[in-house]
Design an enzyme around this catalytic site. Sequence first.
Site, PDB file in Angstrom:
ATOM      1  N   GLU A  18      60.469  31.082  63.611  1.00  0.00           N
ATOM      2  CA  GLU A  18      60.999  29.715  63.522  1.00  0.00           C
ATOM      3  C   GLU A  18      60.062  28.700  64.186  1.00  0.00           C
ATOM      4  O   GLU A  18      59.932  27.562  63.725  1.00  0.00           O
ATOM      5  CB  GLU A  18      62.375  29.637  64.199  1.00  0.00           C
ATOM      6  CG  GLU A  18      63.477  30.413  63.487  1.00  0.00           C
ATOM      7  CD  GLU A  18      63.582  31.869  63.956  1.00  0.00           C
ATOM      8  OE1 GLU A  18      62.602  32.399  64.529  1.00  0.00           O
ATOM      9  OE2 GLU A  18      64.635  32.488  63.730  1.00  0.00           O
ATOM     10  N   LYS A  20      56.802  28.838  64.459  1.00  0.00           N
ATOM     11  CA  LYS A  20      55.657  28.601  63.569  1.00  0.00           C
ATOM     12  C   LYS A  20      56.026  27.557  62.516  1.00  0.00           C
ATOM     13  O   LYS A  20      55.322  26.580  62.300  1.00  0.00           O
ATOM     14  CB  LYS A  20      55.263  29.913  62.895  1.00  0.00           C
ATOM     15  CG  LYS A  20      54.152  29.777  61.870  1.00  0.00           C
ATOM     16  CD  LYS A  20      54.033  31.062  61.033  1.00  0.00           C
ATOM     17  CE  LYS A  20      52.994  30.917  59.949  1.00  0.00           C
ATOM     18  NZ  LYS A  20      51.615  30.898  60.472  1.00  0.00           N
ATOM     19  N   LYS A 131      40.053  35.862  73.810  1.00  0.00           N
ATOM     20  CA  LYS A 131      41.128  36.864  73.903  1.00  0.00           C
ATOM     21  C   LYS A 131      41.636  37.014  75.335  1.00  0.00           C
ATOM     22  O   LYS A 131      40.860  37.009  76.281  1.00  0.00           O
ATOM     23  CB  LYS A 131      40.615  38.201  73.391  1.00  0.00           C
ATOM     24  CG  LYS A 131      40.266  38.089  71.934  1.00  0.00           C
ATOM     25  CD  LYS A 131      40.686  39.294  71.141  1.00  0.00           C
ATOM     26  CE  LYS A 131      40.542  38.925  69.680  1.00  0.00           C
ATOM     27  NZ  LYS A 131      41.104  39.888  68.782  1.00  0.00           N
ATOM     28  N   GLY A 453      30.884  39.298  53.028  1.00  0.00           N
ATOM     29  CA  GLY A 453      31.835  40.073  52.227  1.00  0.00           C
ATOM     30  C   GLY A 453      32.843  39.244  51.474  1.00  0.00           C
ATOM     31  O   GLY A 453      32.879  39.249  50.252  1.00  0.00           O
ATOM     32  N   TRP A 582      43.045  46.765  65.746  1.00  0.00           N
ATOM     33  CA  TRP A 582      43.973  45.774  65.207  1.00  0.00           C
ATOM     34  C   TRP A 582      45.275  46.393  64.710  1.00  0.00           C
ATOM     35  O   TRP A 582      45.995  45.816  63.901  1.00  0.00           O
ATOM     36  CB  TRP A 582      43.268  44.942  64.116  1.00  0.00           C
ATOM     37  CG  TRP A 582      42.194  44.063  64.698  1.00  0.00           C
ATOM     38  CD1 TRP A 582      42.005  43.778  66.031  1.00  0.00           C
ATOM     39  CD2 TRP A 582      41.161  43.358  64.002  1.00  0.00           C
ATOM     40  NE1 TRP A 582      40.920  42.947  66.191  1.00  0.00           N
ATOM     41  CE2 TRP A 582      40.388  42.673  64.969  1.00  0.00           C
ATOM     42  CE3 TRP A 582      40.817  43.220  62.655  1.00  0.00           C
ATOM     43  CZ2 TRP A 582      39.284  41.877  64.623  1.00  0.00           C
ATOM     44  CZ3 TRP A 582      39.724  42.425  62.326  1.00  0.00           C
ATOM     45  CH2 TRP A 582      38.972  41.762  63.294  1.00  0.00           C
ATOM     46  N   GLU A 626      35.608  43.884  71.491  1.00  0.00           N
ATOM     47  CA  GLU A 626      36.868  43.558  72.158  1.00  0.00           C
ATOM     48  C   GLU A 626      37.631  44.794  72.613  1.00  0.00           C
ATOM     49  O   GLU A 626      38.578  44.688  73.368  1.00  0.00           O
ATOM     50  CB  GLU A 626      37.735  42.667  71.278  1.00  0.00           C
ATOM     51  CG  GLU A 626      38.268  43.370  70.053  1.00  0.00           C
ATOM     52  CD  GLU A 626      39.060  42.428  69.153  1.00  0.00           C
ATOM     53  OE1 GLU A 626      38.527  41.370  68.804  1.00  0.00           O
ATOM     54  OE2 GLU A 626      40.185  42.763  68.804  1.00  0.00           O
ATOM     55  N   GLU A 686      27.192  37.216  64.532  1.00  0.00           N
ATOM     56  CA  GLU A 686      27.466  35.794  64.655  1.00  0.00           C
ATOM     57  C   GLU A 686      26.496  35.169  65.651  1.00  0.00           C
ATOM     58  O   GLU A 686      26.427  35.587  66.795  1.00  0.00           O
ATOM     59  CB  GLU A 686      28.899  35.602  65.155  1.00  0.00           C
ATOM     60  CG  GLU A 686      29.215  34.152  65.409  1.00  0.00           C
ATOM     61  CD  GLU A 686      30.563  33.968  66.062  1.00  0.00           C
ATOM     62  OE1 GLU A 686      31.536  34.538  65.570  1.00  0.00           O
ATOM     63  OE2 GLU A 686      30.623  33.255  67.068  1.00  0.00           O
ATOM     64  N   HIS A 715      33.046  28.950  60.728  1.00  0.00           N
ATOM     65  CA  HIS A 715      34.321  28.575  61.347  1.00  0.00           C
ATOM     66  C   HIS A 715      34.604  27.093  61.201  1.00  0.00           C
ATOM     67  O   HIS A 715      35.654  26.618  61.599  1.00  0.00           O
ATOM     68  CB  HIS A 715      34.322  28.979  62.814  1.00  0.00           C
ATOM     69  CG  HIS A 715      34.072  30.442  62.992  1.00  0.00           C
ATOM     70  ND1 HIS A 715      32.801  30.974  63.052  1.00  0.00           N
ATOM     71  CD2 HIS A 715      34.906  31.496  63.042  1.00  0.00           C
ATOM     72  CE1 HIS A 715      32.878  32.283  63.164  1.00  0.00           C
ATOM     73  NE2 HIS A 715      34.138  32.631  63.152  1.00  0.00           N
TER      74      HIS A 715
HETATM   75  N1  GLN Z   1      33.808  41.766  55.385  1.00  0.00           N
HETATM   76  C1  GLN Z   1      34.724  40.940  56.101  1.00  0.00           C
HETATM   77  C2  GLN Z   1      34.782  39.569  55.463  1.00  0.00           C
HETATM   78  O1  GLN Z   1      33.795  39.090  55.031  1.00  0.00           O
HETATM   79  C3  GLN Z   1      34.354  40.805  57.564  1.00  0.00           C
HETATM   80  C4  GLN Z   1      35.301  39.930  58.331  1.00  0.00           C
HETATM   81  C5  GLN Z   1      35.141  39.951  59.834  1.00  0.00           C
HETATM   82  O2  GLN Z   1      34.155  40.417  60.351  1.00  0.00           O
HETATM   83  N2  GLN Z   1      36.090  39.455  60.583  1.00  0.00           N
HETATM   84  O3  GLN Z   1      35.791  38.952  55.427  1.00  0.00           O
END
Ligand code: GLN
Length: 775
Positions: A18, A20, A131, A453, A582, A626, A686, A715
């Site tokens: 709710e 959200k 995180k 990807g 995850w 992580e 990254e 991002h």
């Molecule tokens: N192969 C995934 C994508 O391109 C990798 C995503 C990720 O590293 N969080 O969405």
Amino acid sequence: MSVLVSNLGFPRIGARRELKTAVEAYWAGKTDKAALLDTARSLRAATWERQAALGLDIMPSGDFSFYDQVLDASVMVGAIPALYRALGTADSLEIYFAMARGLQTGTQDEAGCAHSHGGAAADVPAQEMTKWFDTNYHYMVPEVTPNQSFQLSSTKAVDEFREAKALGHHTRPVILGPVTFLLLAKSKQPGFDPLTLLPAILPVYVDLLRKLQNEGADWVQIDEPALVLDLDDRQRAAFATAYDRFANELTGLKLMLATYFGALGDNLAATLALPVAGLHVDLVRAPEQLDAVLAGAREDLLLSLGVIDGRNIWKADLSALLDRLEPIAKARRKLLIAPSCSLLHTPIDLALETKLDPQVKDWLAFAVQKIEELALLAKALNEGRGAVAYMLAANRASIHARRTSPLTNDPAVRARLATVNIDWTRRAAPFAERIRQQQAILALPPLPTTTIGSFPQTAEVRKARAAFGKGELDEAGYTRFLREETERAIRWQEEIGIDVLVHGEFERNDMVQYFGEQLAGFAFTKAAWVQSYGSRCVRPPIIYGDVARPTPITVDWWAYAQSLTDRPMKGMLTGPVTILQWSFVRDDQPRSQTCRQIALAIRDEVVDLEAAGARIIQIDEAALREGLPLRRAEWAHYLDWAVECFRITASGVASQTQIHTHMCYSEFNDIIAAIGAMDADVISIETARSKMELLEAFATYAYPNEIGPGVYDIHSPRIPAAAEMEELLIKAGQRLAAGQLWVNPDCGLKTRKWEDVKPALVNMVEAARAARAAL
Ligand code: GLN
Ligand code: ZN
């Protein structure tokens, strides 16, 4: 003796998310502030009422948050950077959300149109997010300056205490402690240590605590999870400074110092010496610390024993817990039992799961059920086991059923795992030899271009998936749609001249869920949402049994995609550590064991892709970093098995098959040796946001394999110019050999829009061409 049930925090999103819905409607300008405050108030009221009904004796208040409890703490002490103060609004909620998610007036954001903002146009970024300890919850990093002044700037804690009181609940307010707050805080000034601000921040805490006391609070829960980290003497001494001061200045108010996510370990003696009235310890992550805590605790220290797992979803073995707790309850005058940490990290109510396999469901406990477990334990401790004999028997039956269920134990998986030896973790030849063979086959130009990807998951893609899920679109229609999307993505990549193609991942809902749904040993929930950050929630899969891969998962999609083009098409997989990290993971065997099972399943997929003709296979390990334990002493063990699992996954193929991996959001210094040991032929990472700074770790380490430092920050909707990316490539070429380099974005493009992606990738290809000439 008396044993009371307490809770450190309850999920605030609402059983049906709710909160959200309400905040996103507010952000989109569809509802007003009054409506949002109203929803929040009724959610809090319902949460208190529910916990009281479940038999909770000590109820938290202040655990509610519109976005994040660390952001709440920043606002509470007035650590609001000038950038946000300058927005010129008197509306504190508007400043709060600006800190949380940035504020750009007049543009679109993820929830629809921007919230209207009085005054001049604004464009401020969100605070940094990272995180929370080793959880998948993200908090907003507090930002301070060397001359930071603090003042009590929010009465949230007091207001919510009063609100509960008016509803007839006497609560124990929760606040984030000053030392953990400063240890998490960052300053833009290099070399400045936020902990030096402790003397400045303490008066604000005293002020707040006094206000709570005046309002009628007798206990306050003050969270200091930093006490389970590696601390130096100065950091440890900061706790004494803070809590001595509170003891001196606040008479009569009792503090429950809450530690969680691990053992106090070498901080135990210092913690037990603090003049606080209560101490909460995590006995799920660190059951072994119980004896030392009991031995060292003052007689009048009220202990809160975190015996129910606040981080996972399994039913507790109540009889075993009673065996441990009964002697303690007899020896101490008063005792609290509690979840190990805030229940923020668990879904709310198992009763909403109507589609789970009833056997698996019987093994689970979500937040509501965990409080029920605590209430049952307390009753057994206070009145004897006979008082709850029937419930205890039912719990024993569930525990026994899980322990002996064929669902959790697949002899074939176990037998196979037993045969795994070092050869399973070794490629057929060393990198130098492999890359020679791979280059001969692939014949790529220097600085080859590729992407990570995924391509944009557009509204149409999501709509088609939803329609297919609801049965409104049949399988043939859905497949046709996905094939068209895939073909379009491939044609477009060819057109702009990308060297190594991807199929776009349109068929995937999520990089972990997609694989989990096709692996044995995984269960999926309908409503088991857990807050990830802000209004974003995730539904982690539940790994309850031995993991196996009954049939190939991605091979058909890959084969279809490759059939459309002569250029190499990457096989695209999620790695074992990321799948583990995850998910909610079974707790009846070591995580490493579960991870090895996943590794074998994904290895089979790698081998099948190779057999189908794939020359390049990418195994994403986005979450490897992580997973690092909180204490350095435990890193080596974790990295050992994590790397081993990756190598098991990657080593079933011939030397000429090129294995890629991808990692995001990483602080690579800590894990560079492990990345080296993974021995992927190519890694993409990254780096764009840090302007190639993150590459330093690879340069210092003299990383020998190939590497694609992200040149385009995905991002942000910003479209980087070719010259800008070329410059980054030149910079990378100064740190690493040009022959090692690939050209790619930071991460997958699923969250972006095609209109941003297209020009950005065209520019990226141009940057690669220019850099080829320059390097
Ligand atoms: N192969 C995934 C994508 O391109 C990798 C995503 C990720 O590293 N969080 O969405
Ligand atoms: Zn990524």
